[in-house]
Design a protein around this motif. Structure first.
Motif, PDB file in Angstrom:
ATOM      1  N   THR A 112      41.704  41.854  46.684  1.00  0.00           N
ATOM      2  CA  THR A 112      42.692  40.947  46.091  1.00  0.00           C
ATOM      3  C   THR A 112      43.068  39.925  47.168  1.00  0.00           C
ATOM      4  OG1 THR A 112      44.634  42.116  46.918  1.00  0.00           O
ATOM      5  CG2 THR A 112      43.714  42.909  44.839  1.00  0.00           C
ATOM      6  N   PRO A 139      39.294  37.645  43.467  1.00  0.00           N
ATOM      7  CA  PRO A 139      39.847  37.561  44.826  1.00  0.00           C
ATOM      8  C   PRO A 139      39.531  36.223  45.500  1.00  0.00           C
ATOM      9  CG  PRO A 139      37.961  39.072  44.765  1.00  0.00           C
ATOM     10  CD  PRO A 139      38.235  38.660  43.346  1.00  0.00           C
ATOM     11  N   HIS A 144      48.251  41.820  41.722  1.00  0.00           N
ATOM     12  CA  HIS A 144      46.862  42.270  41.713  1.00  0.00           C
ATOM     13  C   HIS A 144      46.773  43.581  42.492  1.00  0.00           C
ATOM     14  CE1 HIS A 144      45.486  38.553  39.917  1.00  0.00           C
ATOM     15  NE2 HIS A 144      46.212  37.887  40.798  1.00  0.00           N
TER      16      HIS A 144
END
Lengths: 138, 287
Positions: free
Chosen positions: B224, B122, B154
């Protein structure tokens, strides 16, 4: 899987140092087909057939490379562990940008850590080398 | 004796088909420039086994103009190549800005855009720019090619819509109309070689003083990278005033879910995310 770093050192080319072993410090930097890479993160398989320049290959017989001579003259090295990677990072920078500003030098060497000098004399050495190199005025 | 990373075999495939076959068999993982994987492997934080090198595969390289406009970036394109690309500098400058802040030169020479995506951190630097540019991602396996909007790729912390045997093959940036203004800002502990605490990419288009369109993406503030739709909605169709900027900064808190971790705190990340948004909306107030 072998690391390029270990293979170079086992071959007697111990100028290439292991600092952090994880791509943060640049002590193991070498030129792979002319591009600066951290040899601790480079698998040997990715160096197959490639031209590799380590610090040992920079000077010609009696003559230091201009960057090496400038490091010597400007006091750009203290303990010396970062110096081979720092010199190769500087050579790589000057090939891409023969007339760098000090900011460009700082950025070009940002991946190489030195715990002794405080960097001032290293940056001065790179700028001095650039003044001495013939292509700098071209 | 040369130390060997225990139990790890890096297989150099004969070609793309060979690589995809090995990956489809399920006992091998893809390996690109190695700038993330080598660190994890060395630390014993990945399982031993076989890795397939993608580095040699020409099909996964190159920055290409797309017939319908836009640009396609091969997954194996390095961040140095992105920095040197005129197409990127002129049309997708946030990707150049991200590339320039991914490690130092030695890392940029080996780290690839596909690896930055598939490592699924992330805190990765390129994904916020890709989300703000509304990129698509192309995935390749023996079964063929599929394309997805990158923004949904993601699905959670280190989770992504990548099936067994599939690799990231290309990233597609859509053609851009004129009139967008971009802003990319990464905040880390230091200016180089730092992992981000907060990273924002934004694209905005004004019609007079009305925000006709805006895309905002933030990294390191959720499991994410996130598209900040609440903040966007608070701005779209409005002019940029103290009230709308404050409103968007407030709305932004609904878009993000930062945590306390080794690099920063949730409170700091919320505050910096809001400051980055305000700074992006009012560039003239900076300096």
């Amino acid at each position: 899987m072998a690391r390029l770093l270990d293979v170079l050192r086992a071959a007697g080319l111990t100028g290439t140092k292991e600092g952090c072993g994880e791509g943060e410090c640049g002590a193991c930097a070498v030129l792979l087909n002319g591009a600066l890479v951290n040899s601790c993160l480079t698998p040997l398989a990715h160096a197959a057939g490639a031209a590799i320049t380590t610090i040992e290959g920079l000077a010609s017989d009696e003559q230091l490379h201009a960057v090496q001579q400038a490091f010597l003259d400007c006091g750009g090295a203290q303990c010396g562990i970062c110096t081979p990677g720092m010199v190769l990072a500087a050579v790589s920078l000057l090939r891409r940008n023969p007339n760098p500003t000090e900011d460009a030098v700082r950025e070009g060497l940002a991946g190489n850590l030195c715990r002794c000098t405080g960097y001032g004399r290293i940056f001065a050495a790179v700028l001095e080398a650039c003044r001495r190199m013939p292509q700098a005025t071209a | 004796m040369i130390p060997v990373l225990d139990g790890l075999d890096l297989h150099v495939p004969a070609g793309l088909d060979d690589a995809l076959r090995m990956l489809a068999s399920g006992d091998a993982r893809p390996f690109a420039g190695g700038t993330d994987l080598m660190v994890l492997l060395d630390a014993g934080r990945l399982p031993p086994g076989r890795y397939v090198s993608l580095w040699e595969l020409a099909e996964l390289r190159g920055i290409r103009e797309e017939p319908r406009g836009g640009v396609s970036i091969g997954a194996l394109v390095t961040f140095s190549e992105i920095r040197r690309s005129h197409a990127m500098a002129e049309r997708y400058p946030m990707l150049c800005a991200a590339a320039a802040q991914i490690g130092g030169v030695a890392t940029q020479n080996r780290a690839t855009i596909g690896g930055n995506i598939a490592n699924a951190s992330p805190a990765a630097d390129a994904p916020p720019a890709l989300v703000a540019y509304d990129a698509e991602i192309e995935l390749l396996s023996l079964d063929g090619v599929r394309r997805l909007p990158y923004a949904g790729f993601h699905t959670g912390y280190k989770q992504m819509q990548l099936a067994r045997g599939e690799i990231v093959s290309r990233v597609l940036l859509p053609a851009r109309d004129r009139g967008w203004r971009d802003g990319y800002h990464k905040v880390g502990t230091r200016r180089a070689q730092a992992i981000s605490k907060v990273c924002m990419a934004g694209s905005i288009r004004l019609d007079g003083d009305i925000v006709s369109d805006i895309r905002l993406a933030l990294g390191s503030v959720a499991p994410t990278v996130v598209r900040c739709r609440a903040a966007e909605a608070a701005l779209r169709g409005r002019s940029i005033t103290d009230e709308t900027v404050d409103g968007a900064a407030q709305a932004l808190l609904a878009d993000i879910a930062p945590i306390d971790d080794i690099r920063s705190t949730a409170a700091y990340r919320r505050s910096v995310a809001q400051n980055l948004l305000s700074a992006f909306l009012r560039p003239a107030d900076q300096k």
